[in-house]
Scaffold this motif. Structure first.
Motif, PDB file in Angstrom:
ATOM      1  N   ILE A  24       0.828  -1.210   0.000  1.00 22.90           N
ATOM      2  CA  ILE A  24       0.000   0.000   0.000  1.00 22.90           C
ATOM      3  C   ILE A  24       0.861   1.257   0.000  1.00 22.90           C
ATOM      4  N   GLY A  25       1.881   1.288   0.827  1.00 25.50           N
ATOM      5  CA  GLY A  25       2.727   2.476   0.916  1.00 25.50           C
ATOM      6  C   GLY A  25       3.397   2.807  -0.396  1.00 25.50           C
ATOM      7  N   ALA A  26       3.918   1.784  -1.073  1.00 30.27           N
ATOM      8  CA  ALA A  26       4.574   2.017  -2.367  1.00 30.27           C
ATOM      9  C   ALA A  26       3.580   2.555  -3.385  1.00 30.27           C
ATOM     10  N   VAL A  57       6.505  14.176  -2.294  1.00 30.51           N
ATOM     11  CA  VAL A  57       6.315  13.082  -1.348  1.00 30.51           C
ATOM     12  C   VAL A  57       7.637  12.718  -0.682  1.00 30.51           C
ATOM     13  N   THR A  58       7.570  12.543   0.634  1.00 27.35           N
ATOM     14  CA  THR A  58       8.644  11.867   1.350  1.00 27.35           C
ATOM     15  C   THR A  58       8.200  10.430   1.587  1.00 27.35           C
ATOM     16  N   ALA A  59       8.952   9.495   1.012  1.00 28.07           N
ATOM     17  CA  ALA A  59       8.674   8.069   1.173  1.00 28.07           C
ATOM     18  C   ALA A  59       9.670   7.508   2.178  1.00 28.07           C
ATOM     19  N   THR A  60       9.159   6.833   3.194  1.00 28.59           N
ATOM     20  CA  THR A  60      10.060   6.332   4.227  1.00 28.59           C
ATOM     21  C   THR A  60       9.737   4.891   4.586  1.00 28.59           C
ATOM     22  N   GLU A 117      15.049   2.199  -1.995  1.00 31.11           N
ATOM     23  CA  GLU A 117      15.987   2.796  -2.927  1.00 31.11           C
ATOM     24  C   GLU A 117      15.673   4.273  -3.131  1.00 31.11           C
ATOM     25  N   GLU A 118      16.729   5.031  -3.429  1.00 27.32           N
ATOM     26  CA  GLU A 118      16.555   6.452  -3.697  1.00 27.32           C
ATOM     27  C   GLU A 118      15.763   6.639  -4.987  1.00 27.32           C
ATOM     28  N   SER A 119      14.884   7.618  -5.013  1.00 27.21           N
ATOM     29  CA  SER A 119      14.043   7.866  -6.178  1.00 27.21           C
ATOM     30  C   SER A 119      14.752   8.794  -7.162  1.00 27.21           C
ATOM     31  N   SER A 124      15.358   6.517   4.848  1.00 23.53           N
ATOM     32  CA  SER A 124      15.389   5.199   5.464  1.00 23.53           C
ATOM     33  C   SER A 124      15.370   5.331   6.978  1.00 23.53           C
ATOM     34  N   GLY A 125      14.598   4.470   7.627  1.00 21.50           N
ATOM     35  CA  GLY A 125      14.546   4.496   9.084  1.00 21.50           C
ATOM     36  C   GLY A 125      13.393   3.659   9.599  1.00 21.50           C
TER      37      GLY A 125
END
Length: 237
Positions: free
Chosen positions: A17-19, A32-35, A40-42, A51-52
């Motif tokens: 869902i998050g992706a 968007v900040t994806a965490t 992988e870096e966009s 990442s965290g």
């Protein structure tokens, strides 16, 4: 004409869902900040990857700080990261408890606290969306999951509390409570049995969840709501 680009944070964005929420918010015009713990870096300059593990103290604040440094504002936080461990209650271990409460509660608390503070620092309000489960309202003997009810039930309750606390400041808070969704966490051989748990007779799809969240994003008069996306599961059988 207002040309300010809105910004969303999506936790648990490495898969499922998050992706799927990352491109959905990009289509809405958001940066968007994806965490997630690892991603992988966009190549998209309007997508920041951080990442965290949100269960770790300080990570939620770090995600928000990185977002503000890159984009200068936060309009929406989607607390998608979550852990589900199904066991009989007496078989849960202390490690299970720490894992589930760490992600589902600390992850929500620290990230939301920092994100809401950022929303309050400017005019314009904001939106927090939490992901919960219909098992909170419709417990099942076939899926004993007291830790999910303990933690996600807390999210349902705090959704209403925060919606009222911050309504006058233009910050909305909503929750999407899910049935069983076809994601990588469910092996294909379980699909038939899982589909039968929903009155509509099928599992939910990732797009069902994304569409519900996009609806809430575009519904400025909706706050304090727990929207069930569960094929009728919470209504009864």
């Amino acid at each position: 004409m207002n040309t300010v680009q809105k910004v969303a944070i999506v936790t648990g964005a490495s898969r499922g869902i998050g992706a799927a929420l990352v491109p959905a918010y990009r289509e809405l015009g958001y940066a968007v900040t994806a965490t997630a713990r690892s991603l992988e870096e966009s190549s998209d300059p309007d997508v920041l990857t951080v990442s965290g593990d949100v269960a770790e103290p300080g990570v939620g604040a770090r995600i928000v700080d990185a977002t503000l440094s890159r984009f200068g504002r936060i309009d929406t936080l989607v607390n998608n990261a979550g852990v589900f461990v199904a066991k009989p209650f007496t078989e849960y271990t202390d490690e299970d408890y720490d894992l589930v409460t760490g992600v589902n509660l600390r992850g929500f608390f620290e990230t939301s606290r920092s994100a809401v503070a950022a929303m309050l620092s400017r005019d314009g309000g904001g939106h927090v969306v939490n992901l919960s489960t219909s098992l909170v309202d419709h417990a099942s003997s076939q899926a004993p999951s007291a830790l999910a009810s303990l933690t996600k039930g807390g999210l349902n309750a705090v959704t209403r509390a925060l919606a009222i606390e911050y309504a006058a400041r233009g910050i909305r808070v909503n929750t999407v409570a899910l049935g069983v969704i076809r994601t990588p966490m469910h092996p294909p051989e379980t699909y038939e049995g899982l589909a039968a748990s929903h009155p509509l007779g099928r599992m939910g799809e990732i797009d069902d969840v994304v569409n519900a969240i996009v609806y809430l994003e575009n519904a400025p008069f909706v706050t304090g709501e727990t929207l069930h996306v569960d094929g009728g599961q919470s209504a009864g059988r």
